[in-house]
Design a protein around this motif. Structure first.
Motif, short mmCIF file in Angstrom:
data_model
loop_
_atom_site.label_atom_id
_atom_site.label_comp_id
_atom_site.label_asym_id
_atom_site.label_seq_id
_atom_site.Cartn_x
_atom_site.Cartn_y
_atom_site.Cartn_z
N UNK A 163 7.56 1.97 -22.98
CA UNK A 163 7.84 1.00 -21.66
C UNK A 163 7.42 1.98 -20.59
N UNK A 164 8.07 3.16 -20.50
CA UNK A 164 7.93 4.11 -19.30
C UNK A 164 6.58 4.48 -19.11
N UNK A 165 5.62 4.54 -19.88
CA UNK A 165 4.26 4.72 -19.64
C UNK A 165 3.48 3.61 -18.99
N UNK A 166 3.91 2.34 -19.51
CA UNK A 166 3.20 1.22 -19.15
C UNK A 166 3.61 0.94 -17.64
N UNK A 167 5.02 1.18 -17.26
CA UNK A 167 5.61 1.07 -15.90
C UNK A 167 4.97 2.00 -15.16
N UNK A 168 4.77 3.24 -15.53
CA UNK A 168 4.13 4.48 -14.80
C UNK A 168 2.63 3.77 -14.32
N UNK A 169 2.05 3.43 -15.53
CA UNK A 169 0.65 2.91 -15.36
C UNK A 169 0.47 1.96 -14.19
N UNK A 170 1.32 1.03 -14.42
CA UNK A 170 1.17 -0.10 -13.64
C UNK A 170 1.36 0.12 -12.11
N UNK A 171 2.35 1.08 -11.89
CA UNK A 171 2.63 1.51 -10.34
C UNK A 171 1.55 2.30 -10.01
N UNK A 172 1.05 3.31 -10.69
CA UNK A 172 0.00 4.19 -10.26
C UNK A 172 -1.36 3.49 -9.99
N UNK A 173 -1.51 2.52 -10.66
CA UNK A 173 -2.64 1.58 -10.49
C UNK A 173 -2.87 0.80 -9.27
N UNK A 174 -1.50 0.55 -8.62
CA UNK A 174 -1.71 -0.10 -7.40
C UNK A 174 -2.45 0.56 -6.44
N UNK A 175 -2.38 2.10 -6.45
CA UNK A 175 -3.21 2.74 -5.42
C UNK A 175 -4.71 2.33 -5.37
N UNK A 176 -5.31 2.59 -6.71
CA UNK A 176 -6.68 2.01 -6.91
C UNK A 176 -7.02 0.51 -6.44
N UNK A 177 -5.87 -0.20 -6.79
CA UNK A 177 -6.18 -1.58 -6.52
C UNK A 177 -6.46 -1.81 -4.87
N UNK A 178 -5.63 -0.94 -4.29
CA UNK A 178 -5.56 -1.17 -2.58
C UNK A 178 -6.49 -0.45 -2.30
N UNK A 179 -7.28 0.57 -2.82
CA UNK A 179 -8.51 1.31 -2.44
C UNK A 179 -9.65 0.29 -2.56
N UNK A 180 -9.71 -0.39 -3.87
CA UNK A 180 -10.77 -1.30 -3.96
C UNK A 180 -10.79 -2.61 -3.40
N UNK A 181 -9.35 -2.85 -3.17
CA UNK A 181 -9.01 -4.41 -2.62
C UNK A 181 -8.30 -4.19 -1.42
N UNK A 182 -8.71 -3.80 -0.27
CA UNK A 182 -7.96 -3.34 0.97
C UNK A 182 -6.98 -4.81 1.32
N UNK A 183 -7.33 -5.72 0.97
CA UNK A 183 -6.54 -6.90 1.61
C UNK A 183 -5.19 -7.10 0.69
N UNK A 184 -5.48 -6.57 -0.36
CA UNK A 184 -3.96 -6.58 -1.29
C UNK A 184 -2.44 -6.18 -0.35
N UNK A 185 -1.65 -7.09 -0.40
CA UNK A 185 -0.30 -6.87 0.13
C UNK A 185 0.61 -6.55 -0.85
N UNK A 186 1.88 -6.23 -0.50
CA UNK A 186 3.02 -5.84 -1.19
C UNK A 186 3.57 -7.12 -1.75
N UNK A 187 3.54 -8.28 -0.83
CA UNK A 187 3.97 -9.52 -1.05
C UNK A 187 3.39 -10.14 -2.21
N UNK A 188 2.02 -10.07 -2.04
CA UNK A 188 1.47 -10.66 -3.32
C UNK A 188 1.39 -9.87 -4.64
N UNK A 189 1.51 -8.40 -4.61
CA UNK A 189 1.64 -7.70 -5.69
C UNK A 189 3.16 -8.03 -6.34
N UNK A 190 4.17 -7.94 -5.72
CA UNK A 190 5.50 -8.52 -6.05
C UNK A 190 5.61 -9.83 -6.57
N UNK A 191 4.94 -10.83 -6.36
CA UNK A 191 4.90 -12.19 -6.98
C UNK A 191 4.75 -11.97 -8.52
N UNK A 192 3.81 -11.33 -8.92
CA UNK A 192 3.72 -11.32 -10.34
C UNK A 192 4.25 -9.80 -11.01
#
Length: 207
Positions: A163-192
């Motif tokens: 569980x810890x590794x999955x949580x950390x993987x998800x959080x760390x992956x947000x940086x890559x998503x933001x770089x590849x998809x600059x329009x990504x917002x905190x609000x839309x991420x938090x929905x899911x």
């Protein structure tokens, strides 16, 4: 090369922070290898020889950048530990803090993080520093999830680590998503992310 001892700790710390700020900016703009000590010294407004009084190498600068990031993260964890609610509520309420940290591309901190991860693939010393920092972060999360206020405090170690590794993987992956998809917002991420994180912080249903 050994760093010089300073008689004025406050001045020494101010100089160290001056170098760290300049180095982070250089790493962000030019990458680790292109940012030499001469470039860092120009950005910091001091001679390269002066910088060596505080840091013996670029790896030592990276180590201090990582330490500073860890201090900020530990401060966040301490804030979580000091709250009276159950762990599930505390972590879900503080989820936006983690999202902000991992999607903060405006300050350049995320760009520096990407550069350090890239360097870790080539430099065993940097890789070790980052792995040690990750171990400390996972231990902090483990303490929260096994505390008396956690509803999953009794799960076995293998499941907890998963569980810890999955949580950390998800959080760390947000940086890559933001770089590849600059329009990504905190609000839309938090929905899911909120319901997904809630699942990871609660007992799994038996099948």
């Amino acid at each position: 090369m050994k760093t010089k001892r300073h008689t004025d700790p406050a001045l020494a710390e101010a100089r160290r922070q001056q170098v760290l700020t300049a180095a982070a900016d250089c790493f962000r703009r030019k990458g680790f290898h292109a940012a030499g000590m001469a470039e860092i010294s120009r950005m910091a407004g001091m001679s390269a020889g002066h910088i060596y009084n505080y840091f013996e190498s670029k790896e030592a600068i990276i180590e201090s950048i990582i330490e500073k990031d860890m201090e900020e993260m530990f401060s966040i964890f301490e804030g979580f530990e000091g709250q009276p609610q159950d762990t599930l509520t505390v972590l879900l309420n503080g989820l936006n803090i983690g999202v902000q940290r991992h999607m903060d591309t405006d300050t350049g901190a995320c760009a520096v993080e990407l550069e350090m991860l890239a360097e870790a693939g080539r430099n065993n010393k940097v890789a070790t520093l980052l792995r040690d920092a990750d171990t400390q972060a996972r231990n902090k999360m483990r303490q929260l999830l096994t505390s008396e206020r956690s509803v999953i405090k009794d799960i076995d170690e293998v499941e907890l680590e998963s569980r810890i590794n999955v949580i950390f993987s998800v959080m760390a992956g947000l940086l890559l998503r933001k770089v590849l998809y600059p329009d990504l917002t905190e609000e839309t991420v938090l929905i899911a992310l909120r319901p997904a994180m809630k699942t990871l912080l609660m007992p799994f249903e038996s099948h």
